[in-house]
Design an enzyme around this catalytic site. Sequence first.
Site, PDB file in Angstrom:
ATOM      1  CE  LYS A 168      -3.001  -2.448   3.183  1.00 57.89           C
ATOM      2  NZ  LYS A 168      -3.375  -2.509   4.601  1.00 57.89           N
ATOM      3  N   GLY A 169       2.101   1.126   0.392  1.00 55.84           N
ATOM      4  CA  GLY A 169       2.936   2.275   0.712  1.00 55.84           C
ATOM      5  C   GLY A 169       3.102   3.340  -0.361  1.00 55.84           C
ATOM      6  CG  ASP A 174      14.513  -1.075   5.084  1.00 58.74           C
ATOM      7  OD1 ASP A 174      15.170  -0.127   5.525  1.00 58.74           O
ATOM      8  OD2 ASP A 174      14.234  -2.074   5.751  1.00 58.74           O
ATOM      9  CE  LYS A 225      14.145   3.383   6.310  1.00 58.52           C
ATOM     10  NZ  LYS A 225      13.616   2.437   7.312  1.00 58.52           N
ATOM     11  CG  PHE A 264      10.152   2.469  10.890  1.00 54.47           C
ATOM     12  CD1 PHE A 264      10.442   1.319  10.163  1.00 54.47           C
ATOM     13  CD2 PHE A 264       8.832   2.876  10.990  1.00 54.47           C
ATOM     14  CE1 PHE A 264       9.430   0.590   9.549  1.00 54.47           C
ATOM     15  CE2 PHE A 264       7.812   2.148  10.381  1.00 54.47           C
ATOM     16  CZ  PHE A 264       8.117   1.001   9.671  1.00 54.47           C
ATOM     17  CG  ASP A 313       2.240   0.750   7.425  1.00 49.72           C
ATOM     18  OD1 ASP A 313       3.132   0.593   6.573  1.00 49.72           O
ATOM     19  OD2 ASP A 313       1.820  -0.167   8.143  1.00 49.72           O
ATOM     20  NE  ARG A 317      -0.937   1.791   4.978  1.00 51.26           N
ATOM     21  CZ  ARG A 317       0.140   1.064   4.656  1.00 51.26           C
ATOM     22  NH1 ARG A 317       1.113   1.600   3.969  1.00 51.26           N
ATOM     23  NH2 ARG A 317       0.242  -0.198   5.022  1.00 51.26           N
TER      24      ARG A 317
END
Length: 168
Positions: free
Chosen positions: A37-38, A97, A125, A146, A153, A159
């Site tokens: 969903k990000g 990530d 990152k 984070f 989220d 979000r």
Amino acid sequence: MKILLTEQQIRNRVFELTERIAKDNTSGQLHVLFVLKGAFIFCADLVRCLSNYNIDITLDHVLAKSYDGKESTGEVKLSADVDIKGKEVLLVEGIIDTGKTIKSLKKDLMKKLPTRIKTVCLLDKPERREVDINADYVGFEIDNKFVVGYGLDYNEKYRYLPFIAKIE
Ligand code: IMP
Ligand code: MG
């Protein structure tokens, strides 16, 4: 929570990214695949910005759920009906990530014979990378913290925030 990137900073960078993406486009067509969903907010802004260029855009999503809280589970699901054969694809991810999600997605998508796949991520990152992969277009490199907001989220929270913030 501490703001890392403001709405204005994100907006400016999205504009710069779309300029480069449009310039690199070869077919006048772009099939945009966003990672749920990000990436949903990033992608929404990106495609509206891309509408200023003469490119036929189509949109679809892929599902990836690799995080449980702050720990990567490495789980990626690609629905069988993703049709990208012969298409120029832009894969849109919110954040890279360890790199496992994007690497695995790209590998699975290549099997469906697109003409090419370019990847764009808003955040990267690099310190956290565990597999050898980089996005073609990167919004911002950030350190190993984070972050939430702008689609990202922490256990499904935050979000909706219009900026990117660090969780303390
Ligand atoms: P990777 O497979 O380790 O590269 O993880 C990529 C996915 O992890 C992203 O699509 C996000 O959903 C999630 N993720 C990684 N870092 C963060 C973060 O700082 N905040 C929120 N989600 C993150
Ligand atoms: Mg998540």
